[in-house]
Scaffold this motif. Structure first.
Motif, short mmCIF file in Angstrom:
data_model
loop_
_atom_site.label_atom_id
_atom_site.label_comp_id
_atom_site.label_asym_id
_atom_site.label_seq_id
_atom_site.Cartn_x
_atom_site.Cartn_y
_atom_site.Cartn_z
N ALA A 108 56.01 67.31 72.34
CA ALA A 108 56.80 67.55 73.55
C ALA A 108 57.41 66.24 74.06
O ALA A 108 58.47 66.25 74.68
N ASN A 109 56.71 65.13 73.82
CA ASN A 109 57.21 63.81 74.23
C ASN A 109 57.69 63.86 75.68
O ASN A 109 58.80 63.42 76.02
N VAL A 110 56.82 64.38 76.55
CA VAL A 110 57.24 64.74 77.89
C VAL A 110 57.66 63.53 78.72
O VAL A 110 58.62 63.61 79.51
N GLY A 111 56.97 62.40 78.56
CA GLY A 111 57.36 61.22 79.32
C GLY A 111 58.78 60.78 79.00
O GLY A 111 59.57 60.46 79.89
N LEU A 150 62.14 69.14 86.89
CA LEU A 150 62.48 70.56 86.78
C LEU A 150 63.34 70.82 85.54
O LEU A 150 63.13 71.81 84.83
N ALA A 151 64.29 69.94 85.26
CA ALA A 151 65.12 70.08 84.06
C ALA A 151 64.26 69.94 82.80
O ALA A 151 64.49 70.63 81.79
N THR A 152 63.27 69.06 82.85
CA THR A 152 62.37 68.89 81.72
C THR A 152 61.54 70.14 81.48
O THR A 152 61.33 70.56 80.33
N VAL A 153 61.06 70.75 82.56
CA VAL A 153 60.29 72.01 82.43
C VAL A 153 61.14 73.06 81.72
O VAL A 153 60.66 73.74 80.79
N GLU A 154 62.39 73.19 82.11
CA GLU A 154 63.28 74.16 81.47
C GLU A 154 63.43 73.87 79.98
O GLU A 154 63.38 74.78 79.14
N SER A 155 63.60 72.59 79.62
CA SER A 155 63.79 72.25 78.21
C SER A 155 62.51 72.50 77.41
O SER A 155 62.57 72.91 76.25
N GLY A 170 59.79 76.12 73.40
CA GLY A 170 58.51 76.76 73.11
C GLY A 170 57.32 75.83 73.20
O GLY A 170 56.27 76.07 72.59
N LEU A 171 57.44 74.77 74.01
CA LEU A 171 56.38 73.77 74.10
C LEU A 171 55.59 73.87 75.41
O LEU A 171 54.62 73.14 75.60
N TYR A 172 56.02 74.76 76.28
CA TYR A 172 55.31 74.93 77.56
C TYR A 172 55.46 76.37 78.01
O TYR A 172 56.57 76.92 77.99
N GLN A 173 54.35 76.94 78.43
CA GLN A 173 54.35 78.31 78.93
C GLN A 173 53.87 78.27 80.38
O GLN A 173 52.70 78.01 80.63
N PRO A 174 54.77 78.52 81.35
CA PRO A 174 54.34 78.47 82.75
C PRO A 174 53.32 79.58 83.05
O PRO A 174 53.29 80.62 82.39
N GLU A 175 52.48 79.30 84.06
CA GLU A 175 51.49 80.29 84.47
C GLU A 175 52.19 81.52 85.02
O GLU A 175 53.21 81.45 85.69
N ALA A 176 51.60 82.65 84.75
CA ALA A 176 52.18 83.92 85.21
C ALA A 176 52.08 84.03 86.72
O ALA A 176 51.14 83.54 87.33
#
Length: 465
Positions: free
Chosen positions: A400-403, A449-454, A459-465
């Motif tokens: 994900a290389n989130v940083g 927020l833009a990172t969360v969308e990407s 397919g690297l992050y699944q938000p909580e329901a």
């Protein structure tokens, strides 16, 4: 003459070996080339303007492009750019700066050994410590204790002191006399343990390690950053540094405070060890903010007690045979004196004490974002840690290389922050105002927020329901 930025980009890729290069992408992507800097902004070769959220690299404390800094360096270069510090020779700026550092530092740190940066200052310190104990007839007292995820540099010995595992992948180290103990990471302390209990746990681990390593006969020193920098901006539990210092004194060890990052205002004081954490180390190492990055300079501040031992001749015809061609370089020392003058005149430490808590408060508002697990740090030394699950603190997958994703989104919006794996670090120039803080926090919110969308799209992050 106008710069040919495309040619420079190709030359940079072909010839400049950069520190900490990711060679998996460098040969294709190269580097963005910064061409100008002013105040709290830097500009790239394409004309883009960015708020500098990292002060170059923890160091441009007074801000970019200060004309009087350039003037004082030019004047010193014309008067005397360089002369040897060997053979009983000195120069005016080095002498004046040593006296000024002794004035600013804790009371017994009255002796200054110059180097060219933080890594070399830390490396030099270990050589001096070993020499010190040799002079005392304690030739077996050599072990240096550092901490996991501590950062102390990349010269051979300082890289060994550095406890960030990935920093030494593929490299050799001088591990025979360096031992690491647990870092102080309050966010990831054992579940159910209070901060006070965690402090007890860390201090006990430290003392047990000293005993296992041979105690007073074998262990020479402990080195620690007041707040860990590149290892994640980790703030230790209340009272930790004082208790670690007391353990050092119990076992006849020296306490080295690595203030390469924290000195010269980042926490609101010229030195943080005593003013913020209530300890008087045997040695303080500094660099970075010493000249605000305008020219390389490092310094090792030694106590009167250490100097009394090392300043005695070891044998007939012998000298204190350590040092560098550029120790106490006149131009660098003149720049440091001017840097300190500006900081005092403009009360820059006061600005940090006033704006720093506001930066902490406003960054803390980002905790409502889905991947922000922790916001930590102090004053102008802050970190955002991203996670996949706030409850478990589980990390996002490595790919994900989130940083880096967050840093790239910030750069699109005109802000440079530093990515370190799943972390994003802010260490801005110490001239930021509350208005700048508001602008920065707004950019960070949009970028995360833009990172969360990407991440969701990939397919690297699944938000909580």
């Amino acid at each position: 003459m106008a710069l040919d930025i495309n040619k420079l980009w190709e030359q940079d890729k072909a010839h400049f070996v950069h520190p900490f290069t990711d060679f998996s992408v460098f040969h294709e992507e190269g580097c963005d080339i910064i061409t100008e800097s002013r105040g709290e902004y830097v500009f790239d070769g394409k004309g883009n303007q960015y708020l500098d959220g990292i002060a170059g690299l923890w160091c441009v404390n007074i801000g970019h492009g200060r004309r009087e800094m350039g003037q004082v360096m030019a004047e010193q270069a014309e008067r005397m750019a360089y002369y040897s510090p060997f053979n009983n020779l000195s120069n005016v700026p080095a002498t004046q700066l040593a006296a000024k550092l002794a004035e600013l530092a804790p009371a017994n740190l009255n002796h200054v050994f110059y180097s060219c940066g933080g890594s070399v200052a830390n490396d030099t310190t270990i050589r001096i410590i070993h020499y010190y104990f040799n002079q005392l007839g304690k030739q077996d007292k050599k072990i240096i204790i550092s901490r996991d995820n501590g950062y102390h540099g990349t010269t051979y010995v300082s890289a060994t002191l550095t406890g960030i595992e990935c920093n030494n992948w593929g490299f050799d180290t001088a591990h025979q006399f360096v031992h690491h103990v647990k870092e102080a990471n309050c966010y990831r302390r054992p579940e159910g343990m209070s901060e006070a209990e965690y402090c007890d746990y860390l201090v006990e681990d430290f003392e047990n390690s000293i005993r296992e390593l041979g105690g007073e006969e074998k262990v020479a020193a402990f080195i620690a950053e007041p707040i860990m920098g590149a290892g994640g901006v980790l703030v230790a539990p209340e009272g930790y540094h004082r208790r670690m210092y007391d353990i050092c004194k119990k076992y006849g060890m020296l306490y080295i405070s690595d203030e390469v990052v924290t000195a010269f205002g980042r926490l609101g004081h010229f030195f943080a060890s005593e003013d913020v954490f209530g300890i008087q180390p045997d040695i303080i190492n500094c660099a970075k903010g010493l000249t605000s990055g305008y020219i390389p300079l490092g310094a090792t501040l030694l106590s009167d007690e250490i100097y009394e031992v090392i300043s005695k001749p070891q044998r007939d015809g012998a000298v204190f045979s350590t040092g560098y061609t550029y120790s106490g370089h006149p131009v660098a020392c003149a720049a440091a004196l001017k840097n300190i003058e500006i900081m005092e005149r403009e009360n820059i430490c006061g600005n940090v004490r006033e704006v720093g808590p506001y930066l902490e408060q406003q960054l803390a508002t980002l905790k409502d974002l889905p991947i922000v697990g922790d916001v930590r740090g102090s004053h102008f030394m802050m970190c955002i840690e991203s996670v996949a699950d706030k409850e478990t603190k589980a990390l996002l997958p490595l790919e994900a290389n989130v940083g880096k994703r967050i840093a790239e989104q910030c750069q699109k919006r005109g802000l440079i922050v530093r990515p370190i794996a799943h972390l994003n670090v802010l260490s801005p120039p110490l001239i930021w105002t509350r208005d700048t803080v508001d602008q920065v926090v707004g950019i960070l919110r949009q970028s995360i927020l833009a990172t969360v969308e990407s991440l969701i799209e990939d397919g690297l992050y699944q938000p909580e329901a």
